[in-house]
Structures are given as structure tokens and as C-alpha cells.
Design a protein around this motif. Sequence first.
Motif, PDB file in Angstrom:
ATOM      1  N   PRO A 133     -22.160  10.499  66.866  1.00  0.00           N
ATOM      2  CA  PRO A 133     -22.799  10.302  68.185  1.00  0.00           C
ATOM      3  C   PRO A 133     -24.219  10.855  68.236  1.00  0.00           C
ATOM      4  CG  PRO A 133     -21.275  12.140  68.288  1.00  0.00           C
ATOM      5  CD  PRO A 133     -21.150  11.578  66.901  1.00  0.00           C
ATOM      6  N   LYS A 134     -25.108  10.275  67.452  1.00  0.00           N
ATOM      7  CA  LYS A 134     -26.501  10.702  67.385  1.00  0.00           C
ATOM      8  C   LYS A 134     -27.408   9.489  67.217  1.00  0.00           C
ATOM      9  CE  LYS A 134     -25.830  15.186  65.014  1.00  0.00           C
ATOM     10  NZ  LYS A 134     -26.224  15.959  63.793  1.00  0.00           N
ATOM     11  N   ARG A 135     -28.701   9.718  67.459  1.00  0.00           N
ATOM     12  CA  ARG A 135     -29.698   8.732  67.079  1.00  0.00           C
ATOM     13  C   ARG A 135     -29.861   8.767  65.562  1.00  0.00           C
ATOM     14  NH1 ARG A 135     -32.654   6.939  71.396  1.00  0.00           N
ATOM     15  NH2 ARG A 135     -32.463   8.162  73.324  1.00  0.00           N
ATOM     16  N   SER A 136     -30.241   7.640  64.997  1.00  0.00           N
ATOM     17  CA  SER A 136     -30.397   7.608  63.539  1.00  0.00           C
ATOM     18  C   SER A 136     -31.493   8.567  63.083  1.00  0.00           C
ATOM     19  CB  SER A 136     -30.720   6.186  63.077  1.00  0.00           C
ATOM     20  OG  SER A 136     -31.968   5.739  63.599  1.00  0.00           O
ATOM     21  N   THR A 137     -32.505   8.765  63.923  1.00  0.00           N
ATOM     22  CA  THR A 137     -33.599   9.662  63.549  1.00  0.00           C
ATOM     23  C   THR A 137     -33.188  11.130  63.565  1.00  0.00           C
ATOM     24  OG1 THR A 137     -34.346   9.546  65.853  1.00  0.00           O
ATOM     25  CG2 THR A 137     -35.428   8.080  64.278  1.00  0.00           C
ATOM     26  N   GLU A 138     -31.977  11.417  64.053  1.00  0.00           N
ATOM     27  CA  GLU A 138     -31.462  12.789  64.065  1.00  0.00           C
ATOM     28  C   GLU A 138     -30.508  13.048  62.900  1.00  0.00           C
ATOM     29  OE1 GLU A 138     -29.623  12.926  67.859  1.00  0.00           O
ATOM     30  OE2 GLU A 138     -31.477  13.268  68.966  1.00  0.00           O
ATOM     31  N   LEU A 139     -30.171  12.009  62.144  1.00  0.00           N
ATOM     32  CA  LEU A 139     -29.206  12.158  61.052  1.00  0.00           C
ATOM     33  C   LEU A 139     -29.816  12.904  59.868  1.00  0.00           C
ATOM     34  CD1 LEU A 139     -27.452   8.654  60.921  1.00  0.00           C
ATOM     35  CD2 LEU A 139     -26.805  10.685  62.225  1.00  0.00           C
ATOM     36  N   LYS A 140     -28.980  13.696  59.208  1.00  0.00           N
ATOM     37  CA  LYS A 140     -29.392  14.435  58.022  1.00  0.00           C
ATOM     38  C   LYS A 140     -28.399  14.184  56.890  1.00  0.00           C
ATOM     39  CE  LYS A 140     -32.758  16.596  60.234  1.00  0.00           C
ATOM     40  NZ  LYS A 140     -34.197  16.326  59.928  1.00  0.00           N
ATOM     41  N   ILE A 141     -28.958  14.012  55.681  1.00  0.00           N
ATOM     42  CA  ILE A 141     -28.086  13.903  54.515  1.00  0.00           C
ATOM     43  C   ILE A 141     -27.502  15.285  54.241  1.00  0.00           C
ATOM     44  CG2 ILE A 141     -27.954  13.341  52.061  1.00  0.00           C
ATOM     45  CD1 ILE A 141     -28.434  10.956  53.909  1.00  0.00           C
ATOM     46  N   GLY A 142     -26.204  15.333  54.155  1.00  0.00           N
ATOM     47  CA  GLY A 142     -25.497  16.602  53.986  1.00  0.00           C
ATOM     48  C   GLY A 142     -24.636  16.876  55.195  1.00  0.00           C
ATOM     49  N   PRO A 143     -25.239  17.314  56.298  1.00  0.00           N
ATOM     50  CA  PRO A 143     -24.439  17.590  57.500  1.00  0.00           C
ATOM     51  C   PRO A 143     -23.796  16.342  58.099  1.00  0.00           C
ATOM     52  CG  PRO A 143     -26.568  18.693  57.621  1.00  0.00           C
ATOM     53  CD  PRO A 143     -26.637  17.769  56.457  1.00  0.00           C
ATOM     54  N   ASP A 144     -24.506  15.199  58.086  1.00  0.00           N
ATOM     55  CA  ASP A 144     -24.000  13.992  58.745  1.00  0.00           C
ATOM     56  C   ASP A 144     -23.507  12.934  57.754  1.00  0.00           C
ATOM     57  OD1 ASP A 144     -24.682  14.835  61.447  1.00  0.00           O
ATOM     58  OD2 ASP A 144     -26.773  14.551  60.848  1.00  0.00           O
ATOM     59  N   PRO A 146     -22.821  12.289  53.470  1.00  0.00           N
ATOM     60  CA  PRO A 146     -22.769  12.987  52.176  1.00  0.00           C
ATOM     61  C   PRO A 146     -23.825  12.501  51.194  1.00  0.00           C
ATOM     62  CG  PRO A 146     -20.966  11.408  52.377  1.00  0.00           C
ATOM     63  CD  PRO A 146     -21.608  11.490  53.715  1.00  0.00           C
ATOM     64  N   CYS A 147     -24.263  11.262  51.330  1.00  0.00           N
ATOM     65  CA  CYS A 147     -25.269  10.720  50.414  1.00  0.00           C
ATOM     66  C   CYS A 147     -26.040   9.613  51.124  1.00  0.00           C
ATOM     67  CB  CYS A 147     -24.619  10.178  49.136  1.00  0.00           C
ATOM     68  SG  CYS A 147     -23.480   8.798  49.448  1.00  0.00           S
ATOM     69  N   ARG A 148     -27.121   9.202  50.532  1.00  0.00           N
ATOM     70  CA  ARG A 148     -27.883   8.088  51.088  1.00  0.00           C
ATOM     71  C   ARG A 148     -27.072   6.796  50.983  1.00  0.00           C
ATOM     72  NH1 ARG A 148     -33.906   8.350  51.326  1.00  0.00           N
ATOM     73  NH2 ARG A 148     -34.476  10.565  51.280  1.00  0.00           N
ATOM     74  N   ALA A 149     -27.276   5.915  51.954  1.00  0.00           N
ATOM     75  CA  ALA A 149     -26.581   4.626  51.952  1.00  0.00           C
ATOM     76  C   ALA A 149     -27.358   3.622  51.118  1.00  0.00           C
ATOM     77  CB  ALA A 149     -26.431   4.115  53.380  1.00  0.00           C
ATOM     78  N   ASN A 150     -26.618   2.649  50.552  1.00  0.00           N
ATOM     79  CA  ASN A 150     -27.306   1.585  49.807  1.00  0.00           C
ATOM     80  C   ASN A 150     -27.236   0.233  50.523  1.00  0.00           C
ATOM     81  OD1 ASN A 150     -24.636   1.054  49.318  1.00  0.00           O
ATOM     82  ND2 ASN A 150     -24.731   1.369  47.091  1.00  0.00           N
ATOM     83  N   ILE A 151     -26.630   0.220  51.699  1.00  0.00           N
ATOM     84  CA  ILE A 151     -26.680  -0.958  52.571  1.00  0.00           C
ATOM     85  C   ILE A 151     -26.914  -0.463  54.000  1.00  0.00           C
ATOM     86  CG2 ILE A 151     -25.396  -2.872  53.599  1.00  0.00           C
ATOM     87  CD1 ILE A 151     -23.923  -3.245  50.989  1.00  0.00           C
ATOM     88  N   LEU A 152     -27.879  -1.048  54.648  1.00  0.00           N
ATOM     89  CA  LEU A 152     -28.120  -0.775  56.065  1.00  0.00           C
ATOM     90  C   LEU A 152     -27.828  -2.034  56.861  1.00  0.00           C
ATOM     91  CD1 LEU A 152     -29.282   0.787  58.538  1.00  0.00           C
ATOM     92  CD2 LEU A 152     -31.547  -0.071  57.866  1.00  0.00           C
ATOM     93  N   VAL A 153     -27.015  -1.897  57.906  1.00  0.00           N
ATOM     94  CA  VAL A 153     -26.818  -3.000  58.846  1.00  0.00           C
ATOM     95  C   VAL A 153     -27.158  -2.468  60.235  1.00  0.00           C
ATOM     96  CG1 VAL A 153     -24.351  -2.489  59.177  1.00  0.00           C
ATOM     97  CG2 VAL A 153     -25.242  -4.773  59.690  1.00  0.00           C
ATOM     98  N   THR A 154     -27.945  -3.211  60.968  1.00  0.00           N
ATOM     99  CA  THR A 154     -28.349  -2.740  62.290  1.00  0.00           C
ATOM    100  C   THR A 154     -28.793  -3.902  63.156  1.00  0.00           C
ATOM    101  OG1 THR A 154     -29.787  -1.189  63.480  1.00  0.00           O
ATOM    102  CG2 THR A 154     -30.756  -2.336  61.610  1.00  0.00           C
ATOM    103  N   GLU A 176     -35.529   8.579  54.898  1.00  0.00           N
ATOM    104  CA  GLU A 176     -34.605   9.708  54.959  1.00  0.00           C
ATOM    105  C   GLU A 176     -33.144   9.382  54.672  1.00  0.00           C
ATOM    106  OE1 GLU A 176     -35.835  12.634  55.349  1.00  0.00           O
ATOM    107  OE2 GLU A 176     -37.885  12.024  55.896  1.00  0.00           O
ATOM    108  N   LEU A 177     -32.715   8.152  54.839  1.00  0.00           N
ATOM    109  CA  LEU A 177     -31.275   7.874  54.843  1.00  0.00           C
ATOM    110  C   LEU A 177     -30.821   6.823  53.843  1.00  0.00           C
ATOM    111  CD1 LEU A 177     -30.891   7.687  58.746  1.00  0.00           C
ATOM    112  CD2 LEU A 177     -30.461   9.680  57.273  1.00  0.00           C
ATOM    113  N   LEU A 178     -31.744   6.092  53.217  1.00  0.00           N
ATOM    114  CA  LEU A 178     -31.370   4.971  52.357  1.00  0.00           C
ATOM    115  C   LEU A 178     -31.848   5.173  50.925  1.00  0.00           C
ATOM    116  CD1 LEU A 178     -32.354   2.060  54.775  1.00  0.00           C
ATOM    117  CD2 LEU A 178     -30.059   3.004  54.401  1.00  0.00           C
ATOM    118  N   GLU A 179     -31.081   4.605  49.993  1.00  0.00           N
ATOM    119  CA  GLU A 179     -31.480   4.617  48.595  1.00  0.00           C
ATOM    120  C   GLU A 179     -32.616   3.625  48.360  1.00  0.00           C
ATOM    121  OE1 GLU A 179     -28.225   3.637  46.109  1.00  0.00           O
ATOM    122  OE2 GLU A 179     -27.101   5.488  46.501  1.00  0.00           O
ATOM    123  N   GLU A 180     -33.399   3.881  47.340  1.00  0.00           N
ATOM    124  CA  GLU A 180     -34.383   2.892  46.926  1.00  0.00           C
ATOM    125  C   GLU A 180     -33.638   1.680  46.372  1.00  0.00           C
ATOM    126  OE1 GLU A 180     -38.300   2.555  44.000  1.00  0.00           O
ATOM    127  OE2 GLU A 180     -37.330   4.497  44.354  1.00  0.00           O
ATOM    128  N   GLY A 181     -34.097   0.496  46.737  1.00  0.00           N
ATOM    129  CA  GLY A 181     -33.406  -0.710  46.285  1.00  0.00           C
ATOM    130  C   GLY A 181     -32.203  -1.070  47.137  1.00  0.00           C
TER     131      GLY A 181
END
Length: 700
Positions: A133-144, A146-154, A176-181
Motif C-alpha cells: 500500500p504505497k506509491r511506487s516512488t516510495e518503494l525500496k529494494i530490500g524492505p518492499d 527482495p530484488c529488482r523486477a524484470n517485467i513492469l506492467v502498469t 530504482e526498481l527494474l533490471e536493465e533489459g
Amino acid sequence: MIFPICFGRNIRTMSTFVSRINRITGKMEWDFRDDEYDFKQEIARSSYADMLHDTERNRLYYEGLKVAIELKRKAGQAVHVLDIGTGTGLLSMMAARLGADTVHACEAFTPMAECAKKIIAENGFTDKITVIPKRSTELKIGPDMPCRANILVTEVFDTELIGEGAISTFTHAHNELLEEGCIVVPSRGTVFIQLVSSELVRRWNQITDFSGPLDLRTPPGILRCGGAPSLHDLQLDQLPEDKFTKLSEPFKVFSFDFTGQSPLLADRTTKSSVEMIVSGSVDAVFMWWDLEMDPEGEITLSCAPHWAHPTPHNMQWRDHWMQAIYYPYSQLTVEKGETINVISKHDEYSLWFDVAKGHLQGGCLDDRPICTCGAHIAYSRSRMGMLSDPARRDTYTRILKQHIKAGESTVLCISDGSLLPLMAARLGAKHVYVIESNFLCTRVMGEFVTVNGLKDRVTILDRSVQDIQAADIPDKIDIVVGEPVFQTAVLPWDAISFWYIAQALGSCLSPGLVCLPRTLTVYALPVEYEHLWKIRANVGVSEGFDISQFDKLIQSNSESVDEVVEPQPLWEYPCRASGPVMPVLTVDGTQPLDSMPLLENVVQLHVDRQVFNQPCNGIALWAEFNFGDDHVISTGPTQPIKIGCKVIWDYYSKQGVHLFYNNTKSSGQLLTNSAIEATVKFDPAHGELCFKFTPHWSNS
């Protein structure tokens, strides 16, 4: 209009004492409001339901996710999906069903986040989907995550494509949240525009001069002003093609790459050389956009109107993504075969456009233009069109000519931003007084009075009726006239406030007063809305997922905050007449409202299925103002109503809409031949007007 001024609290009901303007009496009142009223209204009026009824959107997102997940699997990668703005969790559940290893779904609106958790649990995906229950700009890798995502759907798009902050949302996600590629669904967005000439569309942005004997001029500052910088969003597909002329073919002006392969710029200008296919004035820029749902651009979602759509005979109706009209800041007339320059610009949230011939100088290339005349801020688009409507002007001219005695009549005009005072002065009124309680309208009307040389004949009273003293109106008023149109009005019958204002000035009125209009009549018509019913209909199941928890959330909040009748511009939302029109209420403004008894009418609205086999899923309502001698101004249909046929509505008014909840095309629930019972109560003493519609259902 609600002003949340806290005056006290009702502890037992946990409500706040707030002030509000009674739209019918025009008076400020105190009322108790549930502390969570605004919160509940936000839920009830969210656009999630409309998006969930957008079956094409849902299907193409599903197909885009399928391609993305298959590509990651073929590359031998685990699939980690991030869903930004998950809403009900639908896109997350699609990803989970398609085999994603993990899905993290963020949703900043707490009620929807809780609803998504319930929906995800009921559909059996709790083990794969985590709702944050947060804005995406408030998300942190680790607390929110476990790793960067390799697919974004929005789905963070609006009518303007980038108006909900898509640029910053995608930029932050890639940083901040996605893998390269990574793969993004959708991968790209493309903005298209088309130049048009249209007298109707021009009226929505410009108040034209009066031609003929009245010879009323619009202030030069208003004529030169390009208008409000904001878009004019509407169901462009419903604008008849005979109401505009296409000056150019559609063309691309912006492409937004959401994949991260190239940066999303927050400030960009493009210049296009465009050949004109016909001659005319460049009155407007029509805009829409497409989305490419997969990396190869083979799955496309188009928001184009039918004349530019890739599959015009198989189009999806949607209200959350409409088309838009922009008004260029330069006035230009073009010839067929001529090539002109089109300047397109966007910042982080908005688009705007201009046109030019030859060498480009400044204008839209600099800062975002703003309205300099004030009229485009004071008046809505529909109000601008109403003021320029030739049919209305002709009717008001005939009305005033009939009643004004040159050199003798003293006239009082009660309407916000009306041109009636100028017309009355031109027709020979001895003096015209104008009540303008809106300071923006006061400024604009002052300019109209000055440019037409009427300062000695027209007096603007820039205050509310409660503050007007006898000395402000030294002459007895012979004629009180209004369109009537007010900034505070939401529904057509809110204009009853015209008579409350007039009657409050009793000491200033002559014994033989003529009050125009004389009566208001509200009409009701049972109709079948072609698509509008979807904004209030239950979703149930979408793409095989049970979304009924969302229906329960919307319904529980709607019951406590929704009005029985809501405003909609019905020319944008087609409907067919299901039965004959019926008058349900008439208010006689020539009688004192404060001594008028409670009015209550019970009217039977008939739906004739035997003859016309016509279904019904709602009621359309409007008001007609009778000025006497067959002079009527209507906010409703502009052509005779025929049962079973499309209703043609006024382009400059909103009508009242009542929708039968939970009605869907496939439900088989159609009204019987008997009636819909319409109950209307009007309490003049308190300015309360209530509607109740009781349909009789049958599965036959």
C-alpha cells in the motif's frame, strides 16, 4: 459546492458540521456530513469500474503480459513482475496465472489496496502476489521488494497520456526498481493529432461578435486570447462528422518509449510540416493516442475516433481514456495544398499545440501559454458555446424585443456572465442592472460593457443579493430576466435559484414586474443508454477473475454518497428513447416561492416493449424554461423524440442521468410494459428537490 468549514461535531454520528451553498436557493447553509464523506465519494466516483468494463484494454494487457513472460522464460530467467497502481489487482493476477514467479503490486489508495488483497485471496494468488500500500516512488529494494523486477506492467495513463505522471513514474521505476533489459507492458505510447475547422468547436473556445442590428462586439483581448491551456476532453467519436472539416490527415507528434532504452524527456518540442487537404480556418487540434503492448509493436491499443481507428467496426467504448480537443494559440486560415508548421510541446504532465506559416517565432515554443483575457477561466467550455449559440441569441433577442419599451424599461439581469444585459441595453432599455456575484465574470462583463460603449446604461453589482442595498438600484425594476445560468449549478433545475434571487429584491421591483423566464418544467424520459450504464454496473468477473469484492466496495460507498440523479452531457453518451417523455415537475416563478406549498408528483413513465421491444436501463432528465408566447429555452433534446430512435441532445448543456444499478446487457432484465414510478418532491421553503425512481423488473 461544499466548503469544509468545521463548526462542530456530532459525536454520536461522527459527522462534521460544514457550510455549503444550496444550489437551488443560492444561500449558504449548515449541514452535517459524515467525516468520511469525501473519502467515500472518492471511492464511489473512481474510474476503476469503467476500466474493468474495458474488455479490449483487459485483453490486450493480458496478451502483452503473455508475450513478456514467454520472452523471459525463453531467456532462462525467473519472472519477477512489478505492477504499479494495481487497483483491483487484475493485472497482477494475469501475470500470476501466466506463470510469473513473483508479483509485487503497489497501490497508494488504501481502500483499493485492501480490496485488491481480498480479491487476490479469493482468486487463490496470495502465495504469488504481494500487495504494497504505497506509491511506487516510495518503494525500496530490500524492505518492499527482495530484488529488482524484470517485467513492469502498469496503467498510469489518462486522456492526455502523461497527465497522471507517467514520465516520472517510468523514470523512477527504471532507476530504482527494474533490471536493465526489463520488458515493460505497454512498451510505447504514440500521440496523434489532426487539424480541423469547425464552427461548433470554435464556439467552445471563443465568444463571437453579434452580427445584425444589435452589433455587439467581443472585447479584442478575448478574441486574441488562445484560450485556457487545459485540454478539452470529450467523447470525440460522438461529434458528428458534418460538424467539422478535416484540414489534415492524422499525424504523429510524440512517441514515448517506456522501456528505458531511451530517456523520457519532461520537456520536448516537435515541429511538423503538414499539408492541408482542404481550405479553412484552423479552429482546433484533435488528439488521441495509441499504446504498443509488446516489444515488437504487434499488439496495439488505439484510442482513435472511428474515422482514424484501425478497426472502426470493432471499437471499444471507454470513458477513462477519451479523446481531446486543443485550441491553437494562433489564428490561422489555410488553403488546400498549403504546407504549414505545427508546433507540439509537452512538459511533464501536459500537451499543447500551435500553428504557424513560414518562419517560427516564439509562441508555443516558449513557456506554456495561459489565458490572458479571463473569459476562458471564468466560463466553462459549454458556457462559452452557449454564449455564442446563434439559436439561443435569436430566441433571447425576440424575448427582449417583445418586452422592452425603449427609453422606459428598467431591466435587472440575474445570470452569471450573461450577454443579456448588453442585448437589453442595445434594444433601448433605460437602464440595466446586473447582479454578478462571481468576480471573474464581473471582470469579463465589465470589458464587454466598456468595449460596447454601454457604461452609462449598464451597472454591474458585484456582490451577492444579500449585500445589495436599495441605494444600489435607485430605479424600480420593470423586467427581471435571466438565461438563467449560474456557476454553482450542477443540474439543469438548479437554475430555480433565479427566482429566489429575484424575489429577495422585492423592494426594488415595480408592481407590474415582468419576470422572465416564467416557469421551469422538468421532463423525464426512459432510455436505453448504449454505453453509459457501464460506469455504474457491477463487474462481476473480468478475464476469468472474480472481482465481486470491488463491486461490494463501490456499492457500499455509493449508497451513502451518490445522488439519485447525476449530471452528464448526453450528446457524448448515446441513448435511445424507450418510451414517451413525461413532465414530472413544473415550478411557477411568478408566484412567491417562500409561501408555495410542498410539491409532490408521482408520474408513471411507460416502456412499451410490445410495440417497440425497447429495453430500458435508465432515465434522462432535463429542464425547459418558458418565457411565454412560445419562447422556450431547453437544456434537453434538440429534435423531436421518437421511441426506439437515438435522442439528439443540446451541445451546450448537461442533463440529469439516473442509472438502474447492476443493469447489464446480458442480464435479461428489461422493464415490463407497466411503468417506472417517478416520484418528485420539491420543498420551496428549503430549496430541496428530490427524485425517486422505482422500476418494475421482469426476466421475460
